[in-house]
Scaffold this motif. Structure first.
Motif, PDB file in Angstrom:
ATOM      1  N   UNK A   8      57.323  18.697  19.832  1.00  0.00           N
ATOM      2  CA  UNK A   8      55.802  19.272  19.952  1.00  0.00           C
ATOM      3  C   UNK A   8      55.259  19.077  18.499  1.00  0.00           C
ATOM      4  N   UNK A   9      54.091  19.005  18.424  1.00  0.00           N
ATOM      5  CA  UNK A   9      53.391  19.323  17.081  1.00  0.00           C
ATOM      6  C   UNK A   9      52.900  20.818  17.095  1.00  0.00           C
ATOM      7  N   UNK A  36      50.993  27.945  12.156  1.00  0.00           N
ATOM      8  CA  UNK A  36      52.577  28.404  12.467  1.00  0.00           C
ATOM      9  C   UNK A  36      53.362  27.083  11.941  1.00  0.00           C
ATOM     10  N   UNK A  37      52.681  25.731  12.020  1.00  0.00           N
ATOM     11  CA  UNK A  37      53.396  24.768  11.236  1.00  0.00           C
ATOM     12  C   UNK A  37      54.049  24.709   9.924  1.00  0.00           C
ATOM     13  N   UNK A  45      62.216  24.326  10.779  1.00  0.00           N
ATOM     14  CA  UNK A  45      62.241  24.145  12.065  1.00  0.00           C
ATOM     15  C   UNK A  45      61.326  22.759  12.307  1.00  0.00           C
ATOM     16  N   UNK A  46      60.825  22.040  11.380  1.00  0.00           N
ATOM     17  CA  UNK A  46      59.978  20.950  11.586  1.00  0.00           C
ATOM     18  C   UNK A  46      60.763  19.680  10.994  1.00  0.00           C
ATOM     19  N   UNK A  47      60.761  18.605  11.718  1.00  0.00           N
ATOM     20  CA  UNK A  47      61.338  17.486  11.076  1.00  0.00           C
ATOM     21  C   UNK A  47      60.309  16.801   9.902  1.00  0.00           C
ATOM     22  N   UNK A  92      58.237  19.539  15.813  1.00  0.00           N
ATOM     23  CA  UNK A  92      59.449  20.610  16.068  1.00  0.00           C
ATOM     24  C   UNK A  92      60.200  19.869  17.469  1.00  0.00           C
ATOM     25  N   UNK A  93      61.675  19.789  17.169  1.00  0.00           N
ATOM     26  CA  UNK A  93      62.421  19.454  18.428  1.00  0.00           C
ATOM     27  C   UNK A  93      62.921  20.444  18.980  1.00  0.00           C
ATOM     28  N   UNK A  94      62.921  20.216  20.345  1.00  0.00           N
ATOM     29  CA  UNK A  94      63.504  21.288  21.252  1.00  0.00           C
ATOM     30  C   UNK A  94      64.479  20.493  22.046  1.00  0.00           C
TER      31      UNK A  94
END
Length: 188
Positions: free
Chosen positions: A131-132, A137-138, A146-148, A153-155
């Motif tokens: 999810x973007x 927050x990004x 927490x962001x690639x 963001x991968x869950x």
């Protein structure tokens, strides 16, 4: 002019007006300009606070739906006899449709992995997606890691279940239906 000044002074002494800067205001009269200034200062802070609180809500909602879909997928695999892999995948994806196809909720495709049937000892379902994050927050999620590299963001959620319960495996009747039918016949 002097008469107006004396009359104003008399009103001040009697409490009918009070001086505020260059102007005189009656008691109980409100200054409406101050509220609009306060609102102009407070509104952006409230919106930023709302945006900061919105991202965790989105992530938790996604996680709850994904965990439910994985759990339902395990239940289907525990009783799976004639369903093919595509039917199981369609069943899980149907539950994942509760997540909107908007980048802040779900971007790209679902990665669904599952293993096991009713003959297996264990069944498992694993679901992942990206999810973007929202803009503000990004940045915070990027700082925390927490962001690639693509800004997503991968869950991932996994669920596994034992096809047969422990008490059933260790019972004197065993797992087969014949032993349990005999027990019912003995009681009758």
């Amino acid at each position: 002019m002097e008469r107006a000044s004396r009359e104003r002074d008399r009103f001040v002494v009697e409490g009918l007006v009070r001086p505020v800067g260059k102007h005189y205001v009656r008691p109980g009269e409100k200054r409406l300009g101050q509220a609009s200034v306060e609102a102009a200062l407070l509104a952006p802070l409230l919106l930023v606070g709302f945006l900061i609180l919105l991202q965790p809500c989105i992530v938790l909602y996604d996680r709850a739906v994904m965990e439910t879909a994985a759990s339902f997928g395990c239940r289907l695999l525990e009783t799976r006899s004639s369903q093919g892999d595509e039917e199981v995948r369609a069943f899980i994806e149907r539950r994942l449709e509760a997540i909107p196809s908007v980048d802040i909720f779900h971007a790209g495709s679902w990665d669904i992995r599952f293993d096991g049937t009713q003959e297996s000892e264990q069944v498992s379902v694993s679901i992942s997606h990206a999810l973007k994050p929202l803009p503000l927050a990004g940045v915070a999620m990027d700082v925390v890691g927490l962001v690639d590299e693509g800004g997503m963001h991968r869950q991932e959620v996994s669920c596994s279940a034992s096809v047969r319960d422990e008490w059933l495996l260790h019972s004197e009747r065993g797992c087969g239906p014949e032993g349990w039918i005999e027990r019912w016949n003995d009681k009758v």
